[in-house]
Design an enzyme around this catalytic site. Sequence first.
Site, short mmCIF file in Angstrom:
data_model
loop_
_atom_site.label_atom_id
_atom_site.label_comp_id
_atom_site.label_asym_id
_atom_site.label_seq_id
_atom_site.Cartn_x
_atom_site.Cartn_y
_atom_site.Cartn_z
N LYS A 54 47.70 37.53 37.56
CA LYS A 54 46.44 36.78 37.48
C LYS A 54 46.46 35.85 36.26
O LYS A 54 46.08 34.68 36.35
CB LYS A 54 45.24 37.73 37.41
CG LYS A 54 44.91 38.35 38.75
CD LYS A 54 43.96 39.53 38.66
CE LYS A 54 43.80 40.18 40.04
NZ LYS A 54 43.10 41.48 40.01
N GLN A 98 39.75 44.96 35.90
CA GLN A 98 40.72 45.48 36.87
C GLN A 98 40.36 46.92 37.24
O GLN A 98 40.21 47.77 36.36
CB GLN A 98 42.13 45.39 36.27
CG GLN A 98 43.24 45.78 37.22
CD GLN A 98 43.40 44.82 38.39
OE1 GLN A 98 43.32 43.61 38.25
NE2 GLN A 98 43.61 45.37 39.57
N ASP A 121 34.61 38.35 40.95
CA ASP A 121 35.04 39.29 41.99
C ASP A 121 33.97 39.43 43.08
O ASP A 121 34.25 39.95 44.16
CB ASP A 121 35.26 40.69 41.36
CG ASP A 121 36.74 41.01 41.19
OD1 ASP A 121 37.56 40.36 41.87
OD2 ASP A 121 37.06 41.92 40.41
#
Length: 301
Positions: A54, A98, A121
């Site tokens: 990422k 994460q 997200d």
Amino acid sequence: MSASIIDGKETAAEVLETVTEATARLAAEKNVIPGIAVVIVGEDPASQVYVRSKGKKAAECGFHSETHTLPAETSEAELLTLVEKLNEDAAIDGILVQLPLPDHIDEGKVIQTIAPDKDVDGFHFINVGKLGTGETETAFVPCTPAGSMVLLRKALGKTDFSGLTAVVVGRSNIVGKPMLNLLLAANATVTIAHSRTKNLPELCRQADILVAAVGRPEMVRGDWVKPGAVVIDVGINRIDAPEKGEGKSRLVGDVAYDESLENAGSITPVPGGVGPMTIAMLMANTLESACRRAGVKAPTY
Ligand code: NDP
């Protein structure tokens, strides 16, 4: 019939190219650089790989990117303090924590602490609620279903799925449910199936659009696929591959790919289908957040 292959790698590269170009324009015209902060707690090797990739993609897009690596014993309070700091940080447009987090930290609490306008997200209740009420313009949409929609629009050659029947197998909060809402927003007639659904093969055979997000290797068989259907296989499962040598493994989806080539009109491979789209859409969401900050329209994909 032999299905055409929906190339997720190629489409992800196109999305990233659009993001990179728009980022350069945003910097030149508005002096705004999209910023992403990725937070990882602990040393889970798979999570570390995801976080590294990422960070690398963000840098390639021209973003300001920072990774906060915290030890496994970090307390929930310490993590919440970091999230709150990032919420206030004007250089950060997107915050990604994460998952999974260590057991002593309440994931839900952490996610709900992320400012909704930095929740790239799309897991915050505000964004979930916006998507559920059709406010797709201002919501952040979870990356995997968002990427699946880009592939579907490309495969079908249209953005309006009026008259098409869609079946989503799997009802998770990160894939199945947002996928249901996105398909509904695109005017498909949608059914969502799960482990308690009866006659699943029959149900799937009615689908013009079949999305599998189950986490069971090759569960959806070739004869569950309606002739001409578009099949989106979200599943990523590692299985033993003794044919490749002792101790070797390979990735397969939730759909029996070879069998499905016969009936499907088009299908995503695993790997190389939905997988690459997820990270591309994370970059797209971060750019969108920065565009909102700058008051300019973000690209569509
Ligand atoms: P979850 O485990 O959260 O959800 C799985 C869903 O499948 C549940 O709703 C479950 O039903 C349903 N299910 C399980 N068994 C059956 C069955 N026998 N028949 C019908 N439905 C069943 O998984 P995720 O949604 O997180 O992930 C699904 C897959 O997608 C996984 O392989 C994962 O690795 C992959 N994935 C891929 C991503 C990518 O970037 N390509 C990103 C995220 C996930 P119930 O609710 O009743 O238990």
